[in-house]
Motif scaffolding. Sequence first.
Motif, PDB file in Angstrom:
ATOM      1  N   TYR A   1      42.002  69.305  79.035  1.00 36.73           N
ATOM      2  CA  TYR A   1      43.246  68.941  78.360  1.00 36.73           C
ATOM      3  C   TYR A   1      42.988  67.850  77.320  1.00 36.73           C
ATOM      4  O   TYR A   1      43.521  67.892  76.201  1.00 36.73           O
ATOM      5  N   SER A   2      42.148  66.878  77.687  1.00 37.05           N
ATOM      6  CA  SER A   2      41.799  65.818  76.746  1.00 37.05           C
ATOM      7  C   SER A   2      41.024  66.370  75.563  1.00 37.05           C
ATOM      8  O   SER A   2      41.223  65.950  74.417  1.00 37.05           O
ATOM      9  N   LEU A   3      40.126  67.332  75.822  1.00 35.26           N
ATOM     10  CA  LEU A   3      39.360  67.947  74.741  1.00 35.26           C
ATOM     11  C   LEU A   3      40.277  68.696  73.786  1.00 35.26           C
ATOM     12  O   LEU A   3      40.074  68.673  72.572  1.00 35.26           O
ATOM     13  N   PHE A   4      41.279  69.365  74.320  1.00 33.66           N
ATOM     14  CA  PHE A   4      42.252  70.065  73.486  1.00 33.66           C
ATOM     15  C   PHE A   4      42.924  69.079  72.531  1.00 33.66           C
ATOM     16  O   PHE A   4      43.006  69.312  71.316  1.00 33.66           O
ATOM     17  N   ALA A   5      43.399  67.955  73.076  1.00 35.06           N
ATOM     18  CA  ALA A   5      44.094  66.963  72.255  1.00 35.06           C
ATOM     19  C   ALA A   5      43.160  66.328  71.230  1.00 35.06           C
ATOM     20  O   ALA A   5      43.538  66.129  70.067  1.00 35.06           O
ATOM     21  N   THR A   6      41.922  66.034  71.638  1.00 32.39           N
ATOM     22  CA  THR A   6      40.967  65.406  70.723  1.00 32.39           C
ATOM     23  C   THR A   6      40.585  66.344  69.589  1.00 32.39           C
ATOM     24  O   THR A   6      40.487  65.925  68.429  1.00 32.39           O
ATOM     25  N   THR A   7      40.367  67.613  69.904  1.00 26.69           N
ATOM     26  CA  THR A   7      40.028  68.600  68.871  1.00 26.69           C
ATOM     27  C   THR A   7      41.157  68.731  67.867  1.00 26.69           C
ATOM     28  O   THR A   7      40.932  68.745  66.650  1.00 26.69           O
ATOM     29  N   ARG A   8      42.363  68.819  68.354  1.00 33.68           N
ATOM     30  CA  ARG A   8      43.528  68.933  67.463  1.00 33.68           C
ATOM     31  C   ARG A   8      43.663  67.696  66.586  1.00 33.68           C
ATOM     32  O   ARG A   8      43.935  67.804  65.384  1.00 33.68           O
ATOM     33  N   GLU A   9      43.429  66.522  67.149  1.00 30.71           N
ATOM     34  CA  GLU A   9      43.545  65.285  66.364  1.00 30.71           C
ATOM     35  C   GLU A   9      42.442  65.203  65.320  1.00 30.71           C
ATOM     36  O   GLU A   9      42.681  64.744  64.194  1.00 30.71           O
ATOM     37  N   THR A  10      41.234  65.619  65.672  1.00 33.64           N
ATOM     38  CA  THR A  10      40.127  65.617  64.714  1.00 33.64           C
ATOM     39  C   THR A  10      40.442  66.496  63.518  1.00 33.64           C
ATOM     40  O   THR A  10      40.177  66.135  62.363  1.00 33.64           O
ATOM     41  N   LEU A  11      41.026  67.657  63.766  1.00 35.33           N
ATOM     42  CA  LEU A  11      41.385  68.562  62.670  1.00 35.33           C
ATOM     43  C   LEU A  11      42.524  67.985  61.835  1.00 35.33           C
ATOM     44  O   LEU A  11      42.552  68.153  60.606  1.00 35.33           O
ATOM     45  N   LYS A  12      43.453  67.300  62.466  1.00 34.33           N
ATOM     46  CA  LYS A  12      44.607  66.740  61.746  1.00 34.33           C
ATOM     47  C   LYS A  12      44.190  65.680  60.743  1.00 34.33           C
ATOM     48  O   LYS A  12      44.753  65.599  59.643  1.00 34.33           O
ATOM     49  N   VAL A  13      43.210  64.856  61.099  1.00 34.33           N
ATOM     50  CA  VAL A  13      42.839  63.738  60.229  1.00 34.33           C
ATOM     51  C   VAL A  13      41.731  64.113  59.247  1.00 34.33           C
ATOM     52  O   VAL A  13      41.351  63.286  58.415  1.00 34.33           O
ATOM     53  N   SER A  14      41.226  65.335  59.319  1.00 33.79           N
ATOM     54  CA  SER A  14      40.150  65.767  58.422  1.00 33.79           C
ATOM     55  C   SER A  14      40.729  66.527  57.231  1.00 33.79           C
ATOM     56  O   SER A  14      41.776  67.158  57.332  1.00 33.79           O
ATOM     57  N   ARG A  15      40.015  66.461  56.126  1.00 36.59           N
ATOM     58  CA  ARG A  15      40.423  67.228  54.956  1.00 36.59           C
ATOM     59  C   ARG A  15      40.138  68.704  55.184  1.00 36.59           C
ATOM     60  O   ARG A  15      39.103  69.052  55.751  1.00 36.59           O
ATOM     61  N   PRO A  16      41.035  69.596  54.737  1.00 47.94           N
ATOM     62  CA  PRO A  16      40.787  71.035  54.911  1.00 47.94           C
ATOM     63  C   PRO A  16      39.500  71.445  54.216  1.00 47.94           C
ATOM     64  O   PRO A  16      39.173  70.968  53.139  1.00 47.94           O
ATOM     65  N   SER A  17      38.766  72.333  54.841  1.00 47.99           N
ATOM     66  CA  SER A  17      37.523  72.813  54.259  1.00 47.99           C
ATOM     67  C   SER A  17      37.794  73.710  53.065  1.00 47.99           C
ATOM     68  O   SER A  17      38.861  74.323  52.947  1.00 47.99           O
ATOM     69  N   VAL A  18      36.806  73.781  52.176  1.00 46.08           N
ATOM     70  CA  VAL A  18      36.907  74.622  50.992  1.00 46.08           C
ATOM     71  C   VAL A  18      36.606  76.061  51.385  1.00 46.08           C
ATOM     72  O   VAL A  18      35.656  76.341  52.105  1.00 46.08           O
ATOM     73  N   HIS A  19      37.441  76.983  50.902  1.00 45.60           N
ATOM     74  CA  HIS A  19      37.219  78.398  51.174  1.00 45.60           C
ATOM     75  C   HIS A  19      36.391  79.007  50.047  1.00 45.60           C
ATOM     76  O   HIS A  19      36.622  78.726  48.880  1.00 45.60           O
ATOM     77  N   ALA A  20      35.447  79.856  50.408  1.00 43.82           N
ATOM     78  CA  ALA A  20      34.634  80.527  49.390  1.00 43.82           C
ATOM     79  C   ALA A  20      34.025  81.789  49.969  1.00 43.82           C
ATOM     80  O   ALA A  20      33.661  81.841  51.139  1.00 43.82           O
ATOM     81  N   ASN A  21      33.948  82.828  49.138  1.00 52.98           N
ATOM     82  CA  ASN A  21      33.302  84.084  49.507  1.00 52.98           C
ATOM     83  C   ASN A  21      33.863  84.691  50.791  1.00 52.98           C
ATOM     84  O   ASN A  21      33.166  85.365  51.542  1.00 52.98           O
ATOM     85  N   ASN A  22      35.149  84.453  51.021  1.00 49.96           N
ATOM     86  CA  ASN A  22      35.826  84.993  52.198  1.00 49.96           C
ATOM     87  C   ASN A  22      35.207  84.516  53.512  1.00 49.96           C
ATOM     88  O   ASN A  22      35.407  85.130  54.568  1.00 49.96           O
ATOM     89  N   GLY A  23      34.432  83.442  53.457  1.00 51.93           N
ATOM     90  CA  GLY A  23      33.830  82.905  54.673  1.00 51.93           C
ATOM     91  C   GLY A  23      34.829  82.091  55.467  1.00 51.93           C
ATOM     92  O   GLY A  23      35.776  81.518  54.919  1.00 51.93           O
ATOM     93  N   LEU A  24      34.623  82.038  56.771  1.00 48.50           N
ATOM     94  CA  LEU A  24      35.484  81.240  57.628  1.00 48.50           C
ATOM     95  C   LEU A  24      35.043  79.778  57.587  1.00 48.50           C
ATOM     96  O   LEU A  24      33.957  79.461  57.111  1.00 48.50           O
ATOM     97  N   THR A  25      35.873  78.910  58.120  1.00 55.78           N
ATOM     98  CA  THR A  25      35.589  77.482  58.119  1.00 55.78           C
ATOM     99  C   THR A  25      35.547  76.964  59.549  1.00 55.78           C
ATOM    100  O   THR A  25      35.938  77.663  60.498  1.00 55.78           O
ATOM    101  N   VAL A  26      35.128  75.711  59.693  1.00 53.50           N
ATOM    102  CA  VAL A  26      35.074  75.105  61.012  1.00 53.50           C
ATOM    103  C   VAL A  26      36.468  75.029  61.623  1.00 53.50           C
ATOM    104  O   VAL A  26      36.631  75.094  62.851  1.00 53.50           O
ATOM    105  N   GLU A  27      37.508  74.923  60.784  1.00 56.21           N
ATOM    106  CA  GLU A  27      38.867  74.904  61.314  1.00 56.21           C
ATOM    107  C   GLU A  27      39.211  76.218  62.019  1.00 56.21           C
ATOM    108  O   GLU A  27      39.863  76.215  63.070  1.00 56.21           O
ATOM    109  N   HIS A  28      38.781  77.344  61.420  1.00 54.64           N
ATOM    110  CA  HIS A  28      39.002  78.633  62.068  1.00 54.64           C
ATOM    111  C   HIS A  28      38.366  78.651  63.459  1.00 54.64           C
ATOM    112  O   HIS A  28      38.967  79.115  64.437  1.00 54.64           O
ATOM    113  N   LEU A  29      37.143  78.169  63.527  1.00 50.22           N
ATOM    114  CA  LEU A  29      36.408  78.175  64.786  1.00 50.22           C
ATOM    115  C   LEU A  29      37.100  77.312  65.831  1.00 50.22           C
ATOM    116  O   LEU A  29      37.290  77.727  66.984  1.00 50.22           O
ATOM    117  N   ALA A  30      37.482  76.102  65.451  1.00 46.97           N
ATOM    118  CA  ALA A  30      38.088  75.165  66.390  1.00 46.97           C
ATOM    119  C   ALA A  30      39.456  75.652  66.867  1.00 46.97           C
ATOM    120  O   ALA A  30      39.773  75.563  68.060  1.00 46.97           O
TER     121      ALA A  30
END
Length: 230
Positions: free
Chosen positions: A123-152
């Motif tokens: 449960y703590s990992l869920f909250a920490t992962t979500r918070e890490t994504l919230k405070v990070s800048r969105p990744s750049v999309h290119a060549n239809n590749g996925l990003t770390v946000e998709h994975l998380a």
Amino acid sequence: MRNTSAARVTGTLVFRALASMLLGGALGLGIYAVSNADATYLFAITGGLTGVVVALGLDVYRRAGRLTEVRVTVPQLSELTFVVNNDARQVSWQLFIESVTRVSVQPLDDEEGLLREALSSLYSLFATTRETLKVSRPSVHANNGLTVEHLAVNFLNAELRPFLTKWHPRLRAFEEESPQRPEHEWGEAAQCRAELRQVQANARQYVLAYARLAGVKDAQAIIDGSRIHV
């Protein structure tokens, strides 16, 4: 041998001293020349130095923003292509560290640990992962590749959320109804542990994927050698 080593050290010190003197002298002459140059030469010199600084800055910026394709395999998604730059690598590194130090990727045998601690850690990992994504800048999309946000996000929604939604309230109900009974007497303990092991196995693949996106070497050895933090 000692005399030879001492001579080498002395020679190195002398060389460094001479190099420092020459560099300092050249710098002093340069400053003197600039300070005594007329306006035309001064502007030319200043413009040239500004151009060098701008060019170096742009090169650093391009290197930081350069996208790299990385192929990883994760549960339910097979092998996919992700695109990462330095920002994405940093986010991946943070997610790797947050995950690898928890029970989420460490085996929990039937006679080890407590389910309550394991569920609380997830449960703590869920909250920490979500918070890490919230405070990070969105990744750049290119060549239809996925990003770390998709994975998380897929890790949260496909792995952690279903398990926690099912088992967290059930375990809490048992704890509230039978506060004095040990956890192993819970009738659903064995099934919960079995499903926890599957979640841990899948989580391990996600953590290895984070490591690959972050460029971590010997991630498997890091995971196997890490200590559990719940």
